[in-house]
Design an enzyme around this catalytic site. Structure first.
Site, short mmCIF file in Angstrom:
data_model
loop_
_atom_site.label_atom_id
_atom_site.label_comp_id
_atom_site.label_asym_id
_atom_site.label_seq_id
_atom_site.Cartn_x
_atom_site.Cartn_y
_atom_site.Cartn_z
N THR B 43 1.55 49.77 10.80
CA THR B 43 2.29 50.98 11.21
C THR B 43 3.80 50.75 11.10
O THR B 43 4.54 51.64 10.66
CB THR B 43 1.91 51.36 12.66
OG1 THR B 43 0.48 51.50 12.72
CG2 THR B 43 2.55 52.66 13.07
N CYS B 44 4.25 49.56 11.49
CA CYS B 44 5.69 49.26 11.38
C CYS B 44 6.12 49.28 9.92
O CYS B 44 7.23 49.73 9.59
CB CYS B 44 6.01 47.92 12.01
SG CYS B 44 5.57 47.83 13.76
N SER B 45 5.26 48.78 9.04
CA SER B 45 5.59 48.80 7.61
C SER B 45 5.73 50.24 7.13
O SER B 45 6.68 50.58 6.42
CB SER B 45 4.49 48.10 6.80
OG SER B 45 4.36 46.76 7.20
#
Lengths: 152, 149
Positions: B43-45
């Site tokens: 998700t951070c990516s």
């Protein structure tokens, strides 16, 4: 500089890429995205109207800008969806020589394809879709919005 | 979570290149802090990749965007290179999460920053803050531009 604050998904316009008739969906998709490829296979297996909008995220899929430009360039020769189907149907061949091969198979004028896919107008057309997706809150692809029977 | 109108806690953290970055360095310019859980997480990516696509438009509004997580500068560097992004990533590494805590964006139970956006005005006051309903989701970039409108 573009306005990117929240706004509804724009209704279909005359230069949207639309296939099929009746009820269907507007799909914001990334041509480098495997989830989009799977969704595309599912969506296109059903008889429904689909409007394709570009949503390339280059840092996630580095070849996406080139793929979207290729699809848009194919569209300038009336073969947009054929190129999209081709790119999603075979995700392992996405370098330039592979794009030329695809263009040849679709019967495109290669010189025109090459010029078009590098044209600023094509990049701007792709970016326009992307920005409308950003404004609609698209955070991941594919993002699918109901088109409705009336044509949104 | 910190709220609009509160003074933004100052900090000095190292970025992905080991350079010290202080919030006060940006006085006179708006700053968007993007707190996120972990480098390399899916998700951070996705979130940092998406925001990179509109980074020019964010900067055009006079805003410097900075990512913040508890990862080390070395991890940040590798993450930045993997994604091909040039957003500066700050290391809230030691004491772990201290800046995230100061902004009310730290999840003690899991030892990571929450997924929080904080917009800081030119004078160092929090102008807007947003926390994702859960760390597995991230807001579209439109909410950033709504805050800047």
């Amino acid at each position: 500089m573009a306005e990117l604050s929240s706004a509804p998904v724009p209704p279909l316009g005359p230069d949207d890429h639309v296939r099929g008739m009746g009820e269907g969906s507007i799909v914001y998709a990334d041509l480098g995205c495997p989830r989009c490829a799977a969704a595309w296979a599912d969506l296109t297996a059903r008889p429904r109207r689909i409007a394709f909008r570009h949503f390339p995220v280059a840092s996630k899929h580095p070849r996406s800008p080139a793929l979207h430009a290729a699809a848009e360039a194919a569209g300038r020769q009336g073969r947009f969806f054929e190129m999209v189907d081709s790119l999603y149907g075979d995700r392992g061949h996405v370098d330039d020589p592979h794009l030329w091969e695809r263009a040849k198979r679709l019967g495109l004028d290669l010189d025109r394809f090459e010029a078009d896919r590098r044209a600023a107008a094509v990049a701007a057309r792709v970016r326009r879709d992307f920005e409308s997706g950003i404004r609609a809150g698209v955070a991941a692809t594919p993002a699918i919005f109901d088109l409705g029977a009336g044509g949104a | 979570m910190i709220a609009a109108g509160e003074p933004a806690p100052d900090f000095t953290l190292r970025d992905q290149d080991g350079e010290k970055v202080a919030l006060s360095d940006f006085r006179g310019r708006k700053v968007l802090l993007v707190f996120y859980p972990f480098d390399f997480s899916p998700t951070c990516s996705d979130q940092l990749s998406l925001y990179q696509e509109v980074k020019a438009e964010i900067e055009e509004k006079g805003v410097t965007m900075l990512g913040v997580s508890v990862d080390s500068p070395y991890a940040h560097k590798a993450f930045q290179e993997k994604l091909g992004i040039d957003t500066r990533l700050l290391s809230d590494f030691e004491p772990k999460g201290s800046v995230s805590r100061a902004y009310g964006s730290y999840l003690d139970a899991v030892g990571m920053s929450n997924r929080t956006l904080v917009l800081i005005d030119e004078d160092g006051t929090v102008a807007w803050a947003y926390e994702s309903p859960n760390p597995g989701e991230f807001p579209g970039a439109n909410v950033i531009f709504d805050a800047l409108a």
